[in-house]
Each structure stands twice: as C-alpha cells, then as structure tokens.
Design a protein around this motif. Sequence first.
Motif: not given
Length: 412
Positions: A330-336, A355-362
């Motif tokens: 989830g974005p930290a702000g209104i990145f649009e 070392d191990y990074s995971i990211a998710g969400g459209g």
Amino acid sequence: MSQKTTEKDYLTMDDVVLDNKRVLVRVDFNSPMDANGNIMDNRKIKSHLPTLRSLENSIVVLMSHQGRPGDKDYTTLEVHAKLATELLGREVTYEDDIFSACARNAIKSLEQGDILLLENTRFYAEENMNRAPEEQAKTQMVQKLYPLFDLFINDAFSVSHRSQCSVVGFTKVLPSVAGILMDREITGLDKGLKCHEHPAVFVLGGTKAKDIVKVISDILKRGDADKILTTGVVATVFMMAMGVDAGEVNRKFIEDHKFLDQVSIASKLLKEYPDKIIVPEDVALNNGGKREEAKVGEIKGDLPIADIGQETIADYSNVLKEARLSVFHGPAGIFELDNFRLGTEELLKAAAQSDYSIAGGGHTLAVIDQLGLESKFSHLSMGGGASITYLSGEPMPGIAALKSYASRSFKG
Ligand SMILES: Nc1ncnc2c1ncn2[C@@H]1O[C@H](COP(=O)(O)OP(=O)(O)OP(=O)(O)O)[C@@H](O)[C@H]1O
Ligand SMILES: O=C(O)[C@H](O)COP(=O)(O)O
C-alpha cells in the motif's frame, strides 16, 4: 497421473504429464479497465505467461473473472483474449459462454496447442458465492465442464483467498496442481515470512485500513515483525488512535470510509505493542495542490493528509536500511499527485535494499514499475487482497484445496 517431485505440500506442473493433456487453467486476468472497455494495465495477464508457455503442447482452456457484479469493470473477457494473444504471441481464442453446449462443443473441438478463454466466470451466479469445495464441486459449472479435462491448474494466487466455484470446485473432481505463478507466489512469500529474518520491517499503508489493521494484529500476534511502519490512510487511523487531532476533513475521510471503528482497535494495538507500531511524526498536507509539511499534533487549516512528512520519510528509511526482511503493501500517500509521491518513492527505494524484500498490491506494483525498481525486489506479489490474507496467516481456500488434493493423491 501425479508424481510428487518436491517437498511441497501441493503438486506443481513439474509433477504431472502435460503433453497432449486437456488442461483447465484458472488464471486471474482481472484488470483495471477504462470507460471504453480497454485494459489499462497488462500486468495481470503477463504474470501468467510462464504457465501458458509451459503448456504449448497441451489443449488449454482458461477461466478468469473480471470485476464484480454491479461494478463498471464487470465485463466480458473478449479484449483479454486479444491482449493475451498479443502478449503470448500465440492465438488465444475467446468463447462468449462458460459451460453451455456451445462452449462445451468449442472445448471438445480444441486440438493440441490450442488455447481458449471462456467468458467471465462471475457471469455465473454461483461463482460469486463463497462455499466449501464440496459444495462448489456440485455446481453446474463444475459438473458440466470437468468431464472434458484431464487436469486442473490453479495459477490464480490473487483470487485464491476466495472459496469460489472456479477456484476450489474442480479440485474435488480433477487432478489439481499449482501453476508456475501460484508456485512462485507461495514460495516467494514463504521465503520471506517463514525464514524468520530479523529485523523484519513491515511498511503498511494504502486505503484499506480495516484489512491492514487486521493484518497488523495478526502479524504482531504471530511475533513475525520487529517494526510496523504505518503510512497512508492506515497511519491516519493510528494517529487518531493516539488521540491526535487530525483535523475535521481527515476525521470525516475516516468516517466516510467506515474506518472509525478501527480507531479503537488501533488504540488497543498501540497499547499492546508500543515499541513495534510506528506512527508518523509529520505529514504532508494538500494545500490547493501544494505540499505543506506539518507536525502531527499541529495539523491546522483543516487540510487533507496526502503523504507522510519528510522527517518521517527519513526516520522510516533509516529503519528500513537496517532491515533484513521488508514487506511493503500500500502506498504511503496519494502518489498519483506529483507533490505527494515522495513518501512512497523513498520508502520503496529503502525497502528494496533489505536482504529479502517483498511488495504487493496493485498501486504499489505500479509505482515500483514507474521507478524501475522491479528487479530490486526479491518478490513482487500480484495479490492485493490475497497477499494481505496470506501475510495475515489466514487460510487461503484456493491453496488449501490444492493441498487437500495433494494429500489425497499421496495417500492413494
Ligand atoms: N493519505 C491518503 N489519503 C488518501 N488516499 C491515500 C492516502 N495514502 C494513500 N492513498 C491512496 O491509496 C491508494 C492505494 O491504496 P490500496 O490500498 O488500494 O493499495 P494497493 O497497493 O493498490 O493494494 P491493493 O492491491 O490491495 O488494492 C492510492 O490510490 C493512493 O492515492
Ligand atoms: O484484483 C484482485 O485482487 C483479484 O482479482 C480478486 O478480485 P476480487 O477482490 O474482486 O475477488
């Protein structure tokens, strides 16, 4: 036909014979659509290409949903077949039905190497009900289609938090395995979540405050996280939980999104885990499109919070730089809006260094793509709701159904 080749508790495409087999594949082609019915982002379709390429000697039928009944993007899959054809470089034909005699005849007439996409599974009412696999196996969709296939592949991790007909029903009546994307998601998320790398830092933001508050509670109960950095609308809920006056416009935002009840839950969590949940010290307010930094507790002028503030960005980045595992959702702000994308951009750059990074969400994946950070992350999850469910440790019916098939087949 099943031959287990790994220690996994589900079968994969490596465990079965695929050549010349009639294979039903549940994919998730559900994509953002514009008002003219065009697909705005091809990521979902692209994510299944490895599975589809591995099936070039099979007879392949694809099933997917698009949108939800009543929503603007609840529509036919005709354009999805065209886009899949372009991306795959092989023709994906489209059938405008799911299991009618016409659709079944089209399936029967397929030959080795053919790929056919059936119509939006959610056009069939029972698809929209979440029920146990045993119940789903009795539906017309499953009963009419399964005799036409040798194998079911679930490649749709991102809808496997739903116990819907096309996700779980076929696993009761057909040999069932995970597709390549499904296997990558499970392996990629497990590697981060089960290897207990520390410090483990979660950056949780975006707008789905209710879901995320639950995830925070579940993760902390399991003891998996050293720090949870709250951002986005989630941070506003936690600020309010600390008794901060976020201003009427922000309080109203939380109320309108039906998150007021989350404030008391957040407050309990803060009391229980005071050192683990971190709330921004400052925010960026949207003053007529301009970025206005404000200390939390001094939010004046009733302006909407649109990003985390610069001090918070620096502090959170420092925490992330020490992390061995980072999970970003989830974005930290209104990145649009250009003036409010700083927090999301900087934290993503910092998270990618662990070392191990995971990211998710459209939306999160869209920003990662824009920043060219895709190769820097260890695992990018296609799941929105699904990756949240997985992170919270809740059972995923689609995956449980594959495991259940595997355990039956090992016994047999
Ligand atoms: N403080 C804020 N106020 C209002 N909107 C915000 C704020 N912070 C972030 N957002 C909005 O959050 C939206 C994305 O949140 P969302 O929870 O949908 O994330 P996501 O990465 O797409 O995850 P998912 O796939 O689960 O939907 C963006 O459109 C962004 O503008
Ligand atoms: O986009 C998603 O998260 C998946 O396709 C699931 O869609 P749903 O939330 O409508 O079930």
